[in-house]
Design a protein around this motif. Structure first.
Motif, PDB file in Angstrom:
ATOM      1  N   TYR A 263       0.802  -1.221   0.000  1.00  0.00           N
ATOM      2  CA  TYR A 263       0.000   0.000   0.000  1.00  0.00           C
ATOM      3  C   TYR A 263       0.840   1.279   0.000  1.00  0.00           C
ATOM      4  CZ  TYR A 263      -4.296  -2.621   0.699  1.00  0.00           C
ATOM      5  OH  TYR A 263      -5.363  -3.465   0.521  1.00  0.00           O
ATOM      6  N   ALA A 264       2.152   1.161  -0.161  1.00  0.00           N
ATOM      7  CA  ALA A 264       2.992   2.360  -0.252  1.00  0.00           C
ATOM      8  C   ALA A 264       2.574   3.184  -1.470  1.00  0.00           C
ATOM      9  CB  ALA A 264       4.459   1.969  -0.375  1.00  0.00           C
ATOM     10  N   PRO A 265       2.503   4.513  -1.354  1.00  0.00           N
ATOM     11  CA  PRO A 265       2.113   5.361  -2.493  1.00  0.00           C
ATOM     12  C   PRO A 265       3.034   5.134  -3.692  1.00  0.00           C
ATOM     13  CG  PRO A 265       2.177   6.635  -0.460  1.00  0.00           C
ATOM     14  CD  PRO A 265       2.784   5.312  -0.147  1.00  0.00           C
ATOM     15  N   ARG A 266       2.463   5.176  -4.881  1.00  0.00           N
ATOM     16  CA  ARG A 266       3.258   4.943  -6.087  1.00  0.00           C
ATOM     17  C   ARG A 266       4.368   5.978  -6.220  1.00  0.00           C
ATOM     18  NH1 ARG A 266       2.386   2.062 -10.671  1.00  0.00           N
ATOM     19  NH2 ARG A 266       0.298   1.504  -9.920  1.00  0.00           N
ATOM     20  N   ARG A 267       4.067   7.237  -5.884  1.00  0.00           N
ATOM     21  CA  ARG A 267       5.071   8.284  -5.958  1.00  0.00           C
ATOM     22  C   ARG A 267       6.089   8.080  -4.841  1.00  0.00           C
ATOM     23  NH1 ARG A 267       5.785  13.318  -8.159  1.00  0.00           N
ATOM     24  NH2 ARG A 267       6.869  14.865  -6.877  1.00  0.00           N
ATOM     25  N   ARG A 268       7.347   7.950  -5.196  1.00  0.00           N
ATOM     26  CA  ARG A 268       8.439   7.696  -4.250  1.00  0.00           C
ATOM     27  C   ARG A 268       8.145   6.441  -3.421  1.00  0.00           C
ATOM     28  NH1 ARG A 268      10.486  12.610  -0.900  1.00  0.00           N
ATOM     29  NH2 ARG A 268      12.275  11.184  -0.826  1.00  0.00           N
ATOM     30  N   ARG A 269       7.698   5.397  -4.103  1.00  0.00           N
ATOM     31  CA  ARG A 269       7.289   4.158  -3.432  1.00  0.00           C
ATOM     32  C   ARG A 269       8.426   3.538  -2.619  1.00  0.00           C
ATOM     33  NH1 ARG A 269       4.806   0.458  -7.473  1.00  0.00           N
ATOM     34  NH2 ARG A 269       2.772   1.058  -6.625  1.00  0.00           N
ATOM     35  N   THR A 270       9.606   3.454  -3.207  1.00  0.00           N
ATOM     36  CA  THR A 270      10.721   2.820  -2.504  1.00  0.00           C
ATOM     37  C   THR A 270      11.051   3.548  -1.208  1.00  0.00           C
ATOM     38  OG1 THR A 270      11.660   1.995  -4.581  1.00  0.00           O
ATOM     39  CG2 THR A 270      13.137   2.131  -2.689  1.00  0.00           C
ATOM     40  N   ALA A 271      11.039   4.879  -1.244  1.00  0.00           N
ATOM     41  CA  ALA A 271      11.332   5.655  -0.033  1.00  0.00           C
ATOM     42  C   ALA A 271      10.302   5.380   1.054  1.00  0.00           C
ATOM     43  CB  ALA A 271      11.373   7.142  -0.372  1.00  0.00           C
ATOM     44  N   TRP A 272       9.033   5.316   0.663  1.00  0.00           N
ATOM     45  CA  TRP A 272       7.976   5.011   1.627  1.00  0.00           C
ATOM     46  C   TRP A 272       8.153   3.601   2.199  1.00  0.00           C
ATOM     47  CZ3 TRP A 272       4.712   8.164   3.982  1.00  0.00           C
ATOM     48  CH2 TRP A 272       4.403   9.385   3.389  1.00  0.00           C
ATOM     49  N   GLN A 273       8.494   2.653   1.345  1.00  0.00           N
ATOM     50  CA  GLN A 273       8.667   1.273   1.806  1.00  0.00           C
ATOM     51  C   GLN A 273       9.839   1.154   2.766  1.00  0.00           C
ATOM     52  OE1 GLN A 273       8.996  -0.560  -2.056  1.00  0.00           O
ATOM     53  NE2 GLN A 273       6.857  -1.201  -2.085  1.00  0.00           N
ATOM     54  N   VAL A 274      10.951   1.790   2.426  1.00  0.00           N
ATOM     55  CA  VAL A 274      12.126   1.744   3.305  1.00  0.00           C
ATOM     56  C   VAL A 274      11.798   2.388   4.651  1.00  0.00           C
ATOM     57  CG1 VAL A 274      14.473   2.610   3.640  1.00  0.00           C
ATOM     58  CG2 VAL A 274      13.805   1.661   1.426  1.00  0.00           C
ATOM     59  N   ALA A 275      11.102   3.518   4.613  1.00  0.00           N
ATOM     60  CA  ALA A 275      10.729   4.198   5.862  1.00  0.00           C
ATOM     61  C   ALA A 275       9.809   3.317   6.705  1.00  0.00           C
ATOM     62  CB  ALA A 275      10.053   5.527   5.550  1.00  0.00           C
ATOM     63  N   GLY A 276       8.827   2.685   6.062  1.00  0.00           N
ATOM     64  CA  GLY A 276       7.901   1.823   6.797  1.00  0.00           C
ATOM     65  C   GLY A 276       8.593   0.617   7.404  1.00  0.00           C
ATOM     66  N   LEU A 277       9.459  -0.023   6.627  1.00  0.00           N
ATOM     67  CA  LEU A 277      10.184  -1.185   7.145  1.00  0.00           C
ATOM     68  C   LEU A 277      11.134  -0.784   8.273  1.00  0.00           C
ATOM     69  CD1 LEU A 277      11.054  -3.149   3.873  1.00  0.00           C
ATOM     70  CD2 LEU A 277       9.182  -3.560   5.476  1.00  0.00           C
ATOM     71  N   THR A 278      11.705   0.401   8.172  1.00  0.00           N
ATOM     72  CA  THR A 278      12.589   0.889   9.226  1.00  0.00           C
ATOM     73  C   THR A 278      11.822   1.080  10.526  1.00  0.00           C
ATOM     74  OG1 THR A 278      14.014   2.010   7.609  1.00  0.00           O
ATOM     75  CG2 THR A 278      14.160   2.746   9.907  1.00  0.00           C
ATOM     76  N   VAL A 279      10.620   1.634  10.435  1.00  0.00           N
ATOM     77  CA  VAL A 279       9.783   1.834  11.630  1.00  0.00           C
ATOM     78  C   VAL A 279       9.434   0.488  12.253  1.00  0.00           C
ATOM     79  CG1 VAL A 279       7.526   2.612  12.441  1.00  0.00           C
ATOM     80  CG2 VAL A 279       8.846   4.044  10.879  1.00  0.00           C
ATOM     81  N   VAL A 280       9.021  -0.487  11.417  1.00  0.00           N
ATOM     82  CA  VAL A 280       8.689  -1.816  11.934  1.00  0.00           C
ATOM     83  C   VAL A 280       9.912  -2.441  12.608  1.00  0.00           C
ATOM     84  CG1 VAL A 280       7.998  -4.161  11.311  1.00  0.00           C
ATOM     85  CG2 VAL A 280       6.870  -2.210  10.238  1.00  0.00           C
TER      86      VAL A 280
END
Length: 296
Positions: A263-280
Motif C-alpha cells: 500500500y505504499a504510495p506509487r510516488r516515491r514508493r521505494t522511499a515510503w517502503q524503506v521508511a515503513g520497514l525501518t519503523v517496523v
C-alpha cells in the motif's frame, strides 16, 4: 573510409582496448574496432564492452507491481532460504540433534536456564544474557524431519509467488522481518526457560503478506483465509509442542510488512517502503530491548 594515397600503405586497424591486436571487426554501435575478446553479442552483430555497459545503464529494468526489480529467475531467493534451513538441519543432526551443544546455541532461549546437554546438566545462555543471535538463528533451526518438511513445503509453495510479486530484496526483507517479529513474540510470550526453534514465524508472515496482496488486488481471499484457518486449528491443537507465539507474531508481522510494501504510495514508493520497514524494525528492536530489561 579514406583510401591510401600513392606511396602510402593501408594501416590495419587494431582493437581500441588492445592496441597490439589487429582486427577488422567493428562495434555495431560506435564502430570502434574490437578483437574477439572484446566482442559482446548484441541483437544485431557485436558490440564493444563500453557500449554494452552504457546500454545496460540506459535501459530501464522491468519492475514488479510493488516497485521491486522483476526477477529473471523467480524462486531463486526461496531456494537459497530452503538450502540454508536444510543445511542447518543437517548440521544439528550431525552434532547430535536434541540435546546437542549446537542446538542449545541456535535455539531461542529467553533467559539463562539449565538443560541436559550431551547427557550433562548445563547452564545455557539466553537472549537476555547476551545471546541475541538466537532471535535470528532459531528461524533457520529444526530438529524433527516433519517440522522442517512442513515448513519447507510451505516456503516452496508461497515463496516464489511473493518473490515474483515483490522482487527479491523486498521478499527477503518480508521473510526475515516476519521471522524476527515472530521471535520477538516468542521472547515476550513464552516461558523464560523455554526453547523454541523453527521457520514457522517467517512462513506465517508470508501467509499474512499474501493475504494483504489478495485483498489489494481483490483476489481469492476466501482460499487464503481457509488456509490460515486450517493452520490456526493445527496451532491450537498442537499448542503443547507448537509455538503459537511465533505463529501469531509472524502472521501479524506479515500483515503489517505486507501492508507497508503493497500500500505504499506509487510516488516515491521505494522511499515510503524503506521508511515503513525501518519503523517496523525499530519497534521490534525496542520491544526486544524492553523485554530484556524486564527479564534481567
Amino acid at each position: 573510409m579514406d583510401q591510401p594515397g600513392p606511396g602510402q600503405v593501408a594501416q590495419t586497424p587494431t582493437c581500441y582496448r588492445h592496441s597490439d591486436r589487429e582486427t577488422y571487426i567493428r562495434c555495431q554501435r560506435c564502430e570502434r574496432p574490437i578483437c574477439p575478446d572484446c566482442m559482446r553479442s548484441a541483437a544485431v552483430g557485436f558490440q564493444c564492452p563500453d557500449c554494452v555497459a552504457e546500454g545496460a545503464r540506459s535501459t530501464r529494468q522491468a519492475r514488479t507491481a510493488y516497485g521491486g526489480t522483476r526477477p529473471t529467475r523467480p524462486g531463486a531467493v526461496t531456494q537459497l532460504l530452503i538450502a540454508a534451513n536444510v543445511s542447518i538441519f543437517v548440521l544439528v543432526l550431525a552434532a547430535g540433534g536434541v540435546g546437542s551443544v549446537l542446538l542449545s546455541k541456535l535455539a531461542l532461549v529467553p533467559l539463562r536456564t539449565g538443560l541436559v546437554i550431551e547427557g550433562r546438566p548445563t547452564l545455557v545462555e539466553g537472549v537476555a544474557d547476551g545471546a541475541v543471535w538466537q532471535l535470528v538463528t532459531s528461524m533457520f533451526t529444526h530438529v524433527e524431519i516433519w517440522h522442517i518438511g512442513f515448513n519447507m513445503l510451505a516456503l516452496f509453495i508461497l515463496g516464489p509467488q511473493l518473490e515474483l510479486l515483490l522482487g527479491r530484496a523486498r521478499f527477503l526483507a518480508l521473510y526475515l522481518m516476519s521471522g524476527l517479529v515472530g521471535s520477538a513474540a516468542v521472547y515476550w510470550l513464552s516461558a523464560p526457560n523455554s526453547l523454541t526453534i523453527g521457520a514457522s514465524g517467517a512462513i506465517f508472515g508470508l501467509m499474512g503478506a499474501l493475504l494483504v496482496v489478495a485483498v489489494k488486488v481483490k483476489g481469492d481471499v476466501q482460499s487464503l483465509l481457509t488456509l490460515v484457518a486450517i493452520n490456526l486449528v493445527i496451532t491450537v491443537l498442537g499448542s503443547s509442542f507448537i509455538s503459537w507465539q511465533g505463529h501469531l507474531g509472524g502472521f501479524v508481522g506479515g500483515l503489517v510488512i505486507g501492508g507497508v510494501l503493497v500500500y505504499a504510495p506509487r510516488r516515491r514508493r521505494t522511499a515510503w517502503q524503506v521508511a515503513g520497514l525501518t519503523v517496523v524494525g525499530l519497534l521490534t528492536l525496542a520491544a526486544i530491548a524492553v523485554r530484556t530489561l524486564t527479564l534481567t
